[in-house]
Design an enzyme around this catalytic site. Structure first.
Site, PDB file in Angstrom:
ATOM      1  CG  ASP A  13      -2.077   0.901   1.148  1.00 17.99           C
ATOM      2  OD1 ASP A  13      -2.110   1.737   0.223  1.00 17.99           O
ATOM      3  OD2 ASP A  13      -2.977   0.800   1.996  1.00 17.99           O
ATOM      4  CG  ASP A  14       0.003   4.699  -0.170  1.00 17.67           C
ATOM      5  OD1 ASP A  14      -0.747   4.385  -1.107  1.00 17.67           O
ATOM      6  OD2 ASP A  14      -0.361   5.435   0.770  1.00 17.67           O
ATOM      7  CB  CYS A  51      -5.410   2.490  -2.224  1.00 15.01           C
ATOM      8  SG  CYS A  51      -6.047   3.890  -1.296  1.00 15.01           S
ATOM      9  NE  ARG A  55      -5.858  -1.218  -1.955  1.00 14.85           N
ATOM     10  CZ  ARG A  55      -5.006  -1.856  -1.152  1.00 14.85           C
ATOM     11  NH1 ARG A  55      -5.315  -3.051  -0.687  1.00 14.85           N
ATOM     12  NH2 ARG A  55      -3.862  -1.308  -0.818  1.00 14.85           N
ATOM     13  CE  LYS A 113      -6.357   0.451   1.729  1.00 13.03           C
ATOM     14  NZ  LYS A 113      -5.443   1.597   1.584  1.00 13.03           N
ATOM     15  CG  HIS A 115      -9.960   1.449   0.511  1.00 12.04           C
ATOM     16  ND1 HIS A 115      -8.925   2.248   0.049  1.00 12.04           N
ATOM     17  CD2 HIS A 115     -10.937   2.301   0.915  1.00 12.04           C
ATOM     18  CE1 HIS A 115      -9.258   3.517   0.168  1.00 12.04           C
ATOM     19  NE2 HIS A 115     -10.468   3.575   0.697  1.00 12.04           N
ATOM     20  CG  HIS A 211      -2.036   4.053   3.645  1.00  7.74           C
ATOM     21  ND1 HIS A 211      -2.484   4.936   4.600  1.00  7.74           N
ATOM     22  CD2 HIS A 211      -2.750   4.318   2.523  1.00  7.74           C
ATOM     23  CE1 HIS A 211      -3.439   5.690   4.072  1.00  7.74           C
ATOM     24  NE2 HIS A 211      -3.618   5.339   2.815  1.00  7.74           N
ATOM     25  CG  ASP A 317      -2.115   0.684  -3.270  1.00  4.34           C
ATOM     26  OD1 ASP A 317      -1.015   1.263  -3.219  1.00  4.34           O
ATOM     27  OD2 ASP A 317      -2.989   0.827  -2.389  1.00  4.34           O
ATOM     28  CG  ASN A 318      -1.405   4.214  -4.750  1.00  2.92           C
ATOM     29  OD1 ASN A 318      -2.496   3.886  -4.305  1.00  2.92           O
ATOM     30  ND2 ASN A 318      -0.402   4.553  -3.953  1.00  2.92           N
ATOM     31  CE  LYS A 375      -2.838   7.169  -2.121  1.00  3.54           C
ATOM     32  NZ  LYS A 375      -2.898   6.687  -0.715  1.00  3.54           N
TER      33      LYS A 375
END
Length: 550
Positions: A13-14, A51, A55, A113, A115, A211, A317-318, A375
């Site tokens: 994540d990130d 994110c 996803r 996660k 989301h 994140h 994810d980014n 991001k």
């Protein structure tokens, strides 16, 4: 049909493009590095800018504007509310890869996660996962710590009715030793240990690290003490040199200049530098801990004899997160005051459960270089991310792959490798969107030189940021203050850093791409917010003493 492979999809994540050692980083990531070097490192893999849109694309193979996350649920503009594709959760217009693989005989497992919806009816178990332990919202304290609820608590920091759900049951409380990355690995290892060995499995491990809030065990943070004292620009240059040495960036690449209204490192006070360096130390420790947990999952597969029968895909994810949260309207007008009152962000306490920090745009651009920005932007720094795939059955092993690929390709690829297919436009009596991605099977087997042909077009939009790519040409629209508010044009083959705008010299090419973007917007149902981007980045807010100066 021969034996079908298992699948393990791991999402960070990130994570920045050059954070892992195998991609030029200095952070200790031996387990991920070993997998990446044994597999195919993807240097031209693209996601959505943030994110939850990514996803939704990963799990459905189609665009996030179709799947229900046209924008993040937290940032819906008034004119987007109620519009198709802007439900704020995975909608019924899509079918997930978990649903289709389960139907094809796979056991489907998830820990991490989600989301993609906050209710029980929108949780992983309702979208194809037999076993799941999920963080429902987009972020939470990694240690499960939450200060008492107060009237002045900023909206995005308010605790949802339930943070975690296991299968169909909300989790009322977390154990005292909870740490997100450890907990997700524990759960998935348990699910794998108890799995039905008569069926192949699809395991999904989406971490919430690294994140914000940046939090990690103190003993790991100590590994990086002093490592970042030279500041983000020094780190950026180190990373760029290693990317070139590894063959992951051209030796003569021109990196995009850093864009940040925060002060240069030399202009900071010693205390500000110490705090900023500490945030990066904690970030590095989060990445190291994630890697350690990946190693635990890999050891479970190895011990069970499943490792070489499992296709392992890893991705972020980014791009790296460079936003200054105090400039993000959804956090409320006095985020810093709230944090001062309810958290301890002193230098000695940064990274602990009761601290809440982020690391800012300069550290983020150390990790996205040579790409532009980070991001949330449709520039390369926001959407070109670290990724690799490892499976002994593929012809392409221990290689670097530069074919253009996207996160929408994952669902078609997994279905193809599993010997099944997407149903097309209808599933179980309801209409569904077909995938917009393409299978990598031919490319991974060495039969094809590319996944997408040179004439294929791929569009992006989020927060009013827009982009369209066809072959090596990319058109980008970034609103002020981070961009000019006009379309720009870049040839990524010669200018991967998006430095030299060719809009004036190649007007016909730009106009063609803009027309393609409008067609993409019509096909996917893009609704632009008249009020402008819902998310504000790096607008020149004062550098907080307790948060990131970088």
């Amino acid at each position: 049909m021969g034996k079908r492979p298992n699948f393990l999809v791991i999402v960070a994540d990130d994570l920045g493009f050059s954070d892992l050692g195998a991609f030029g980083g200095e952070i200790a990531t031996p387990h991920l590095d070993a997998l990446a070097h044994a597999g195919l490192r993807l240097t031209n893999f693209h996601t959505a800018p943030t994110c939850s849109p990514t996803r939704s694309m990963l799990l459905t193979g189609t665009d996030h504007h179709i799947a229900g996350l046209g924008t993040m649920a937290e940032t819906l503009a008034p004119e987007q509310i109620g519009k198709p594709g802007y439900e704020g959760h995975l909608n019924d217009r899509v079918v997930t890869v978990a649903e289709l693989l389960r139907e094809a005989g796979y056991q489907t497992l998830m820990a991490g996660k989600w989301h993609l919806g906050l209710t029980c009816e929108q949780a992983p178990h309702a979208r194809g996962f037999e076993r799941s332990f999920a963080l429902l919202p987009g972020a939470a304290n990694h240690y499960g710590y939450e200060p008492p609820e107060t009237a002045d608590r900023p909206g995005v920091l308010k605790v949802t009715p339930a943070l975690y759900i296991e299968d169909q049951t909300f989790v009322p409380s977390l154990p005292a030793d909870f740490y997100s990355s450890d907990a997700y690995a524990d759960k998935l290892i348990g699910y794998l240990a108890d799995r039905d060995r008569d069926r192949p499995f699809f395991a999904y491990l989406p971490f919430a690290a690294p994140h914000w809030p940046l939090q990690a065990p103190a003993e790991l943070v100590a590994h990086y003490r002093g490592r970042y004292d030279a500041g983000p620009e020094a780190l950026r240059q180190e990373r760029l040199q290693r990317l070139k040495a590894l063959g992951l960036a051209d030796a003569h690449v021109q990196a995009h200049p850093v864009q940040a209204s925060t002060p240069e490192w030399e202009a900071l006070s010693p205390q500000q530098r110490a705090i900023s360096a500490r945030t990066m130390e904690v970030y590095a420790a989060m990445v190291e801990r994630m890697d350690w947990n990946v190693g635990r999952v890999i050891e479970q597969l190895r011990a069970a004899g499943d490792l070489d029968d499992t296709v392992i895909l890893f991705m972020s994810d980014n791009g790296a997160e460079g936003a200054l949260l105090e400039a993000f309207p959804k956090f409320g007008p006095d985020l810093l005051g709230y944090l001062d009152s309810h958290y301890d962000n002193s230098l000695e306490n940064i990274g602990r459960a009761n601290s809440y920090v982020w690391y800012g745009p300069r550290w983020a651009q150390a990790a996205t270089a040579p790409s532009r920005l980070y991001k949330a932007f449709t520039t390369q720094g926001g959407i070109r991310v670290v990724a690799f795939v490892r499976y002994p059955g593929f012809a392409r092993q221990a290689q670097v792959g530069d074919a253009f690929t996207t996160v929408m390709d994952i669902t078609p690829t997994l279905l193809d490798l599993a010997g099944t297919s997407h149903p097309g436009t209808a599933w179980r009596g309801r209409p569904v969107a077909p995938p917009r991605g393409r299978s990598w099977a031919g490319y991974l087997a060495g039969r094809d030189h590319a996944v997408h042909d040179a004439q294929a077009v791929t569009g992006w939009e989020l927060f009013g940021m827009r982009a369209l790519r066809q072959g090596d040409w990319k058109a980008v629209y970034i609103p002020p203050p981070a961009g000019p508010g006009t379309w720009q044009l870049y040839n990524l083959a010669s200018d991967p850093g998006e430095v030299h705008d060719q809009a004036r010299t190649q007007p016909d090419t730009l106009n063609t791409l803009i027309e393609h973007w409008h067609q993409y917007a019509r096909e996917t149902g893009v609704v632009l917010a008249d009020s402008g981007p819902a998310r504000v980045h790096d607008t020149g807010a004062a550098v907080p003493q307790h948060a990131a100066a970088g």
